[in-house]
Motif scaffolding. Sequence first.
Motif, PDB file in Angstrom:
ATOM      1  N   MET A   1       2.167  -8.243  11.108  1.00 48.73           N
ATOM      2  CA  MET A   1       2.545  -8.328  10.031  1.00 48.73           C
ATOM      3  C   MET A   1       3.668  -8.261   9.569  1.00 48.73           C
ATOM      4  SD  MET A   1       0.126  -5.371   8.085  1.00 48.73           S
ATOM      5  CE  MET A   1      -0.936  -5.885   6.821  1.00 48.73           C
ATOM      6  N   ARG A   2       4.365  -9.273   8.441  1.00 43.69           N
ATOM      7  CA  ARG A   2       5.631  -9.408   8.130  1.00 43.69           C
ATOM      8  C   ARG A   2       6.087  -8.363   6.755  1.00 43.69           C
ATOM      9  NH1 ARG A   2       6.058 -15.828   6.834  1.00 43.69           N
ATOM     10  NH2 ARG A   2       5.198 -16.323   9.104  1.00 43.69           N
ATOM     11  N   PRO A   3       7.158  -8.060   6.530  1.00 40.48           N
ATOM     12  CA  PRO A   3       7.390  -7.202   5.537  1.00 40.48           C
ATOM     13  C   PRO A   3       7.137  -7.438   4.497  1.00 40.48           C
ATOM     14  CG  PRO A   3       9.948  -8.398   7.541  1.00 40.48           C
ATOM     15  CD  PRO A   3       7.089  -8.694   7.458  1.00 40.48           C
ATOM     16  N   LEU A   4       7.327  -8.418   3.502  1.00 36.52           N
ATOM     17  CA  LEU A   4       6.435  -9.035   2.001  1.00 36.52           C
ATOM     18  C   LEU A   4       4.875  -8.647   2.612  1.00 36.52           C
ATOM     19  CD1 LEU A   4       7.479  -9.760  -0.162  1.00 36.52           C
ATOM     20  CD2 LEU A   4       6.768 -12.353   0.628  1.00 36.52           C
ATOM     21  N   SER A   5       4.482  -8.873   3.408  1.00 36.80           N
ATOM     22  CA  SER A   5       3.261  -8.931   3.026  1.00 36.80           C
ATOM     23  C   SER A   5       2.668  -6.786   3.138  1.00 36.80           C
ATOM     24  CB  SER A   5       1.954  -9.157   4.618  1.00 36.80           C
ATOM     25  OG  SER A   5       2.633 -10.749   4.431  1.00 36.80           O
ATOM     26  N   ILE A   6       4.085  -6.148   4.096  1.00 35.00           N
ATOM     27  CA  ILE A   6       3.564  -4.577   4.103  1.00 35.00           C
ATOM     28  C   ILE A   6       3.778  -3.975   2.443  1.00 35.00           C
ATOM     29  CG2 ILE A   6       4.953  -2.338   4.363  1.00 35.00           C
ATOM     30  CD1 ILE A   6       4.942  -4.010   7.448  1.00 35.00           C
ATOM     31  N   LEU A   7       4.844  -4.877   1.859  1.00 34.16           N
ATOM     32  CA  LEU A   7       5.258  -4.446   0.342  1.00 34.16           C
ATOM     33  C   LEU A   7       4.271  -4.295  -0.353  1.00 34.16           C
ATOM     34  CD1 LEU A   7       7.499  -3.890  -0.869  1.00 34.16           C
ATOM     35  CD2 LEU A   7       8.446  -6.023  -1.047  1.00 34.16           C
ATOM     36  N   MET A   8       3.511  -5.748  -0.312  1.00 36.44           N
ATOM     37  CA  MET A   8       2.761  -6.561  -1.287  1.00 36.44           C
ATOM     38  C   MET A   8       1.355  -5.313  -1.180  1.00 36.44           C
ATOM     39  SD  MET A   8       4.141  -8.615  -2.623  1.00 36.44           S
ATOM     40  CE  MET A   8       2.586  -9.124  -3.968  1.00 36.44           C
ATOM     41  N   ILE A   9       0.801  -5.172  -0.623  1.00 41.36           N
ATOM     42  CA  ILE A   9       0.165  -4.382   0.205  1.00 41.36           C
ATOM     43  C   ILE A   9       0.595  -2.727  -0.410  1.00 41.36           C
ATOM     44  CG2 ILE A   9      -1.222  -2.151   1.762  1.00 41.36           C
ATOM     45  CD1 ILE A   9      -1.223  -5.146   3.529  1.00 41.36           C
ATOM     46  N   GLY A  10       1.662  -2.224  -0.084  1.00 36.56           N
ATOM     47  CA  GLY A  10       2.412  -0.744  -0.878  1.00 36.56           C
ATOM     48  C   GLY A  10       2.307  -0.924  -2.550  1.00 36.56           C
ATOM     49  N   LEU A  11       2.866  -2.166  -3.310  1.00 36.15           N
ATOM     50  CA  LEU A  11       2.362  -1.806  -4.312  1.00 36.15           C
ATOM     51  C   LEU A  11       1.183  -2.269  -4.624  1.00 36.15           C
ATOM     52  CD1 LEU A  11       5.628  -5.193  -4.954  1.00 36.15           C
ATOM     53  CD2 LEU A  11       5.841  -2.272  -5.906  1.00 36.15           C
ATOM     54  N   ALA A  12       0.467  -2.563  -4.113  1.00 31.19           N
ATOM     55  CA  ALA A  12      -1.058  -3.383  -4.834  1.00 31.19           C
ATOM     56  C   ALA A  12      -2.430  -1.900  -5.174  1.00 31.19           C
ATOM     57  CB  ALA A  12      -2.112  -3.668  -3.837  1.00 31.19           C
ATOM     58  N   MET A  13      -1.458  -1.049  -3.322  1.00 28.05           N
ATOM     59  CA  MET A  13      -2.694   0.147  -3.830  1.00 28.05           C
ATOM     60  C   MET A  13      -1.206   1.789  -4.317  1.00 28.05           C
ATOM     61  SD  MET A  13      -4.309   0.459  -1.246  1.00 28.05           S
ATOM     62  CE  MET A  13      -4.321  -1.190  -2.083  1.00 28.05           C
ATOM     63  N   SER A  14      -0.405   1.031  -5.201  1.00 21.64           N
ATOM     64  CA  SER A  14      -0.234   2.412  -6.062  1.00 21.64           C
ATOM     65  C   SER A  14       0.103   1.660  -7.777  1.00 21.64           C
ATOM     66  CB  SER A  14       1.434   2.046  -6.300  1.00 21.64           C
ATOM     67  OG  SER A  14       2.395   1.051  -6.501  1.00 21.64           O
ATOM     68  N   THR A  15      -0.484   0.982  -7.637  1.00 16.98           N
ATOM     69  CA  THR A  15      -1.278   0.027  -9.166  1.00 16.98           C
ATOM     70  C   THR A  15      -1.730   1.141  -9.716  1.00 16.98           C
ATOM     71  OG1 THR A  15      -3.435  -1.014  -8.330  1.00 16.98           O
ATOM     72  CG2 THR A  15      -0.486  -1.961  -9.029  1.00 16.98           C
ATOM     73  N   ASP A  16      -3.369   1.829  -8.904  1.00 13.47           N
ATOM     74  CA  ASP A  16      -3.760   2.741  -9.377  1.00 13.47           C
ATOM     75  C   ASP A  16      -3.605   3.719 -10.258  1.00 13.47           C
ATOM     76  OD1 ASP A  16      -6.093   0.728  -9.191  1.00 13.47           O
ATOM     77  OD2 ASP A  16      -6.896   1.681  -7.632  1.00 13.47           O
ATOM     78  N   ALA A  17      -2.270   4.543  -9.029  1.00 16.56           N
ATOM     79  CA  ALA A  17      -2.215   6.105  -9.207  1.00 16.56           C
ATOM     80  C   ALA A  17      -0.675   5.385 -10.199  1.00 16.56           C
ATOM     81  CB  ALA A  17      -0.800   5.973  -8.392  1.00 16.56           C
ATOM     82  N   PHE A  18       0.031   4.661 -10.700  1.00 16.98           N
ATOM     83  CA  PHE A  18       0.712   4.037 -11.923  1.00 16.98           C
ATOM     84  C   PHE A  18       0.059   4.091 -13.308  1.00 16.98           C
ATOM     85  CE2 PHE A  18       2.049   1.265 -15.001  1.00 16.98           C
ATOM     86  CZ  PHE A  18       3.364   1.615 -14.989  1.00 16.98           C
ATOM     87  N   ALA A  19      -0.625   4.007 -13.428  1.00 15.58           N
ATOM     88  CA  ALA A  19      -1.846   3.423 -14.770  1.00 15.58           C
ATOM     89  C   ALA A  19      -2.642   4.969 -14.634  1.00 15.58           C
ATOM     90  CB  ALA A  19      -2.925   2.919 -14.269  1.00 15.58           C
ATOM     91  N   ALA A  20      -2.420   5.931 -13.515  1.00 14.36           N
ATOM     92  CA  ALA A  20      -3.258   7.364 -14.184  1.00 14.36           C
ATOM     93  C   ALA A  20      -1.566   8.648 -14.360  1.00 14.36           C
ATOM     94  CB  ALA A  20      -3.798   7.646 -12.455  1.00 14.36           C
ATOM     95  N   ALA A  21      -0.771   7.887 -13.703  1.00 14.87           N
ATOM     96  CA  ALA A  21       0.347   8.516 -13.960  1.00 14.87           C
ATOM     97  C   ALA A  21       0.432   9.164 -15.522  1.00 14.87           C
ATOM     98  CB  ALA A  21       1.406   8.017 -13.408  1.00 14.87           C
ATOM     99  N   VAL A  22       0.437   7.233 -16.195  1.00 20.95           N
ATOM    100  CA  VAL A  22       1.136   7.152 -17.254  1.00 20.95           C
ATOM    101  C   VAL A  22      -0.180   7.939 -18.089  1.00 20.95           C
ATOM    102  CG1 VAL A  22       0.998   5.307 -19.323  1.00 20.95           C
ATOM    103  CG2 VAL A  22       2.164   4.513 -16.553  1.00 20.95           C
ATOM    104  N   GLY A  23      -1.557   7.619 -18.247  1.00 23.14           N
ATOM    105  CA  GLY A  23      -2.650   8.348 -18.903  1.00 23.14           C
ATOM    106  C   GLY A  23      -2.016   9.854 -18.508  1.00 23.14           C
TER     107      GLY A  23
END
Length: 191
Positions: free
Chosen positions: A1-23
């Motif tokens: 697995m490439r580093p960019l793929s891992i970073l993209m997974i990390g960012l994608a997995m954090s979007t729900d938590a980001f929206a919840a944190a804003v709320g």
Amino acid sequence: MRPLSILMIGLAMSTDAFAAAVGKGAAMQRPGIGLALRTGLLFGVIEGITPVIGWLLGIAAARYITAWDHWIAFGLLVLLGLHMIWHGIHPDDDEDGGNPARRHGFWSMALLALGTSIDAMAVGVSLAFLDAPIAVVALVIGLCTMVMVTIGILLGRVFGALVGRRAELAGGIVMIVIGAAILHEHLGGAA
């Protein structure tokens, strides 16, 4: 697995938590950087652990986890959202004696973090069938989530000052929308 793929997974997995944190940040009483960092760390740790749990479960029983992950996330987020809406409509009827800090305490935040990290568990299940470095992926997911949640809480603070005391009502609606989006995506809406 490439580093960019891992970073993209990390960012994608954090979007729900980001929206919840804003709320959540909007519903808090002017959260500071310390609270934002502690909340980010809590979300990051939970979001980083869940793919490892998913990976371990994926080795044992992948089809059972992937069949129910979206329902678990949906249920937790809807319950949290309804709870937040209730407190947004009835702010003086708190069981905690009117202390808004209790609604944003450790256990409330941990449950919210768990609700937004169920999809990371599903990613862990899928990584069990790939030659993926689960420790690295989990660390990246956790770090991305920590940063995104910290920023989300601080952004929520700005939004909370703009919308006033009913910000928790909006945060509850955001939780329910996130839960519905997860359910819709997993039931074939993204197909």
